[in-house]
Motif scaffolding. Sequence first.
Motif, PDB file in Angstrom:
ATOM      1  N   PHE A   1     -14.251  56.382 -35.152  1.00  0.00           N
ATOM      2  CA  PHE A   1     -13.061  56.823 -34.419  1.00  0.00           C
ATOM      3  C   PHE A   1     -13.248  56.455 -32.952  1.00  0.00           C
ATOM      4  CE2 PHE A   1     -13.135  59.492 -38.108  1.00  0.00           C
ATOM      5  CZ  PHE A   1     -11.799  59.720 -38.414  1.00  0.00           C
ATOM      6  N   ARG A   2     -12.116  56.214 -32.289  1.00  0.00           N
ATOM      7  CA  ARG A   2     -12.159  55.948 -30.851  1.00  0.00           C
ATOM      8  C   ARG A   2     -11.100  56.804 -30.163  1.00  0.00           C
ATOM      9  NH1 ARG A   2     -12.435  50.059 -32.361  1.00  0.00           N
ATOM     10  NH2 ARG A   2     -14.063  50.156 -33.938  1.00  0.00           N
ATOM     11  N   ALA A   3     -11.464  57.402 -29.011  1.00  0.00           N
ATOM     12  CA  ALA A   3     -10.503  58.132 -28.176  1.00  0.00           C
ATOM     13  C   ALA A   3     -10.180  57.233 -26.994  1.00  0.00           C
ATOM     14  CB  ALA A   3     -11.108  59.437 -27.692  1.00  0.00           C
ATOM     15  N   MET A   4      -8.872  56.997 -26.787  1.00  0.00           N
ATOM     16  CA  MET A   4      -8.478  55.993 -25.789  1.00  0.00           C
ATOM     17  C   MET A   4      -7.391  56.526 -24.853  1.00  0.00           C
ATOM     18  SD  MET A   4      -8.428  52.723 -28.405  1.00  0.00           S
ATOM     19  CE  MET A   4      -8.202  51.517 -27.111  1.00  0.00           C
ATOM     20  N   PRO A   5      -7.792  57.183 -23.750  1.00  0.00           N
ATOM     21  CA  PRO A   5      -6.796  57.650 -22.781  1.00  0.00           C
ATOM     22  C   PRO A   5      -6.479  56.586 -21.726  1.00  0.00           C
ATOM     23  CG  PRO A   5      -8.982  58.524 -22.245  1.00  0.00           C
ATOM     24  CD  PRO A   5      -9.169  57.582 -23.394  1.00  0.00           C
ATOM     25  N   ALA A   6      -5.264  56.636 -21.193  1.00  0.00           N
ATOM     26  CA  ALA A   6      -4.918  55.725 -20.090  1.00  0.00           C
ATOM     27  C   ALA A   6      -3.697  56.233 -19.347  1.00  0.00           C
ATOM     28  CB  ALA A   6      -4.624  54.312 -20.602  1.00  0.00           C
ATOM     29  N   ALA A   7      -3.612  55.835 -18.078  1.00  0.00           N
ATOM     30  CA  ALA A   7      -2.407  56.081 -17.274  1.00  0.00           C
ATOM     31  C   ALA A   7      -1.988  54.749 -16.671  1.00  0.00           C
ATOM     32  CB  ALA A   7      -2.708  57.085 -16.170  1.00  0.00           C
ATOM     33  N   ILE A   8      -0.700  54.432 -16.824  1.00  0.00           N
ATOM     34  CA  ILE A   8      -0.123  53.298 -16.100  1.00  0.00           C
ATOM     35  C   ILE A   8       0.987  53.896 -15.238  1.00  0.00           C
ATOM     36  CG2 ILE A   8      -0.707  51.554 -17.833  1.00  0.00           C
ATOM     37  CD1 ILE A   8       2.153  51.743 -18.888  1.00  0.00           C
ATOM     38  N   ALA A   9       1.659  53.082 -14.424  1.00  0.00           N
ATOM     39  CA  ALA A   9       2.678  53.660 -13.535  1.00  0.00           C
ATOM     40  C   ALA A   9       3.714  54.431 -14.361  1.00  0.00           C
ATOM     41  CB  ALA A   9       3.343  52.542 -12.745  1.00  0.00           C
ATOM     42  N   GLY A  10       3.838  55.744 -14.117  1.00  0.00           N
ATOM     43  CA  GLY A  10       4.874  56.552 -14.761  1.00  0.00           C
ATOM     44  C   GLY A  10       4.596  56.955 -16.189  1.00  0.00           C
ATOM     45  N   ALA A  11       3.436  56.670 -16.733  1.00  0.00           N
ATOM     46  CA  ALA A  11       3.176  56.996 -18.143  1.00  0.00           C
ATOM     47  C   ALA A  11       1.708  57.315 -18.355  1.00  0.00           C
ATOM     48  CB  ALA A  11       3.578  55.817 -19.028  1.00  0.00           C
ATOM     49  N   VAL A  12       1.463  58.307 -19.208  1.00  0.00           N
ATOM     50  CA  VAL A  12       0.076  58.674 -19.495  1.00  0.00           C
ATOM     51  C   VAL A  12      -0.016  59.151 -20.946  1.00  0.00           C
ATOM     52  CG1 VAL A  12       0.376  61.061 -18.634  1.00  0.00           C
ATOM     53  CG2 VAL A  12      -1.894  60.069 -18.671  1.00  0.00           C
ATOM     54  N   GLY A  13      -1.189  58.956 -21.550  1.00  0.00           N
ATOM     55  CA  GLY A  13      -1.348  59.421 -22.928  1.00  0.00           C
ATOM     56  C   GLY A  13      -2.712  59.055 -23.480  1.00  0.00           C
ATOM     57  N   ILE A  14      -2.892  59.385 -24.751  1.00  0.00           N
ATOM     58  CA  ILE A  14      -4.168  59.092 -25.409  1.00  0.00           C
ATOM     59  C   ILE A  14      -3.928  58.690 -26.857  1.00  0.00           C
ATOM     60  CG2 ILE A  14      -4.535  61.554 -25.980  1.00  0.00           C
ATOM     61  CD1 ILE A  14      -7.593  60.947 -25.657  1.00  0.00           C
ATOM     62  N   LYS A  15      -4.664  57.662 -27.281  1.00  0.00           N
ATOM     63  CA  LYS A  15      -4.616  57.255 -28.699  1.00  0.00           C
ATOM     64  C   LYS A  15      -5.924  57.666 -29.363  1.00  0.00           C
ATOM     65  CE  LYS A  15      -5.126  52.923 -30.212  1.00  0.00           C
ATOM     66  NZ  LYS A  15      -4.863  51.518 -30.594  1.00  0.00           N
ATOM     67  N   TRP A  16      -5.808  58.166 -30.593  1.00  0.00           N
ATOM     68  CA  TRP A  16      -6.965  58.517 -31.427  1.00  0.00           C
ATOM     69  C   TRP A  16      -6.863  57.605 -32.633  1.00  0.00           C
ATOM     70  CZ3 TRP A  16     -11.503  60.529 -31.594  1.00  0.00           C
ATOM     71  CH2 TRP A  16     -12.009  61.194 -32.705  1.00  0.00           C
ATOM     72  N   VAL A  17      -7.836  56.701 -32.797  1.00  0.00           N
ATOM     73  CA  VAL A  17      -7.690  55.634 -33.804  1.00  0.00           C
ATOM     74  C   VAL A  17      -9.001  55.439 -34.559  1.00  0.00           C
ATOM     75  CG1 VAL A  17      -8.228  53.827 -32.094  1.00  0.00           C
ATOM     76  CG2 VAL A  17      -6.834  53.239 -34.088  1.00  0.00           C
ATOM     77  N   ASN A  18      -8.872  55.120 -35.842  1.00  0.00           N
ATOM     78  CA  ASN A  18     -10.076  54.924 -36.662  1.00  0.00           C
ATOM     79  C   ASN A  18     -10.203  53.463 -37.111  1.00  0.00           C
ATOM     80  OD1 ASN A  18      -7.833  55.143 -38.620  1.00  0.00           O
ATOM     81  ND2 ASN A  18      -9.493  54.799 -40.053  1.00  0.00           N
ATOM     82  N   VAL A  19     -11.394  53.089 -37.552  1.00  0.00           N
ATOM     83  CA  VAL A  19     -11.594  51.826 -38.282  1.00  0.00           C
ATOM     84  C   VAL A  19     -12.451  52.146 -39.504  1.00  0.00           C
ATOM     85  CG1 VAL A  19     -12.496  49.467 -38.224  1.00  0.00           C
ATOM     86  CG2 VAL A  19     -11.456  50.425 -36.163  1.00  0.00           C
ATOM     87  N   HIS A  20     -11.844  52.099 -40.681  1.00  0.00           N
ATOM     88  CA  HIS A  20     -12.546  52.333 -41.956  1.00  0.00           C
ATOM     89  C   HIS A  20     -12.312  51.104 -42.838  1.00  0.00           C
ATOM     90  CE1 HIS A  20     -12.872  56.429 -40.523  1.00  0.00           C
ATOM     91  NE2 HIS A  20     -13.531  56.797 -41.617  1.00  0.00           N
ATOM     92  N   PRO A  21     -13.237  50.106 -42.781  1.00  0.00           N
ATOM     93  CA  PRO A  21     -12.989  48.820 -43.458  1.00  0.00           C
ATOM     94  C   PRO A  21     -12.782  48.928 -44.970  1.00  0.00           C
ATOM     95  CG  PRO A  21     -14.784  48.611 -41.882  1.00  0.00           C
ATOM     96  CD  PRO A  21     -14.468  50.081 -41.974  1.00  0.00           C
TER      97      PRO A  21
END
Length: 320
Positions: A51-71
Motif C-alpha cells: 500500500f502507498r499513502a500519497m498526499p499532495a497540495a497543488i494550487a487550490g486543491a489538496v488530498g490524499i490517495k491510498w493505493v495498493n499493488v497486489h500483482p
Amino acid sequence: MPTLILSGSNVRDLLDMKNAIDAVEQAFRQLAHGAAQMPAKSYLVLEKGDFRAMPAAIAGAVGIKWVNVHPQNPARGLPTVMGSLIYNDPDTGYPLAIMDATGITAYRTGATAAIASKYLARKDARTLGIVGAGRQAYTQLLAHAELFDLEQVLVYDLSTAAIDRFIADFPQFPVKASRLGEVAAADIVCTVTPARQPVLRKEWVRPGTHINAIGADAKGKEELEPAILKSAVVVVDDIEQATGGGEINVPISRGLFTESDIYATLADIVSGKKPGRRSNDEITIFDSTGIAIEDIACARIIYEKAKQSGKYLSIDFIEG
Ligand SMILES: NC(=O)c1ccc[n+]([C@@H]2O[C@H](COP(=O)([O-])OP(=O)(O)OC[C@H]3O[C@@H](n4cnc5c(N)ncnc54)[C@H](O)[C@@H]3O)[C@@H](O)[C@H]2O)c1
C-alpha cells in the motif's frame, strides 16, 4: 456540509484523457515553481502486496490517495492496483469528496507518460511499443494517441490472453502482437509490467528511442537492463521516490547507477528549466514511480465537474 461520494463509473464519466493530460502537465509546472507540495509516498509492505499513502497540495486543491499493488489480484477477478482518494477543502480541511482512484491512477499514469514523451521522444515518433498489456497499458495507449499520430502499436505480454484482450479492446488503433525485440525497437516504448528482473535488453533498443519505464514503482522492481540506463538520458518524476523504488532503484543498490547520473526531473523539463530531447540519436528514459500531484490534479477536475452538475451522491459525512 455535503461530501460527494464518487464511484469508479462516476469518475469515468467525469475525467477524459485530454483534460487529465492538461491538468497533470500544469501540476508539474506548479511543482517546478514551488506552488505544489508533496512528500514522497510512504509504503506499507504486506506479504501479498503493498500500500502507498500519497498526499499532495497543488494550487487550490489538496488530498490524499491510498493505493495498493497486489500483482496476483487479476487471477481473483480484481485489479492489481486499486485506489481511494479523499479530496479536502484547503482552507478548512473538510472532506469535499471521497472518490474511487483506480481509474484516476490509470489515467494520470498514462497522461504523465505521454507528457514525458511529448518532451523526450523524437518529434517524428510514430510507433508505440507496449510491454505488459495489463490495466495500465490501456491508458498508455489512450494518452499517447492524444499527442502522437500513431501508425503502429506493437504489444507484448507473457500472457497471450492479455494481448488478445488488448487488441480486441482497441479496434480503432493499429495494434499488433509482436516479439519483445520488435516492441523494444519502437520509437516510444512503455514498459508496464510488475517485473523484478530486466525484461528489456539493451541490444534491442535503437538510438533515438524514448522509453517510459512505468512498472517499477517499489523497491526491488526493475524492467530495463541496467546498461540501457547507463547509456541514456534519465529523467525521473521524483528523485526520492525514483532512487528508493523507481526503475533506477535496483541498479543504484548494485552500484551500477548513481543519483548524479539522473539528468533532470520531469518538472524541470516541463517548466523549461532544462531542455528535453537534445538530439535525434540519444536514448531517453522517463522513470515513472507515480507522484501524488498527478492524482490531485485529476481529482480536482472530477470534483469541480461533479459539484457543478449537482447530480452525484453526497452525504453529511462529518458531524458538526
Ligand atoms: N509508475 C506509476 O505511476 C504506476 C502506476 C500504476 C501502476 N504501476 C505499476 O505498473 C505495473 C503494471 O500495473 P497494472 O495495473 O497494469 O498490472 P496488471 O496486473 O493489470 O498488468 C500487468 C501485465 O504485465 C504482464 N507481465 C508480467 N510480467 C511480464 C513480463 N516479464 N513480460 C511481459 N509482460 C509481463 C502480465 O501478464 C500483465 O498482463 C505494476 O508494477 C504497477 O505497480 C506504476
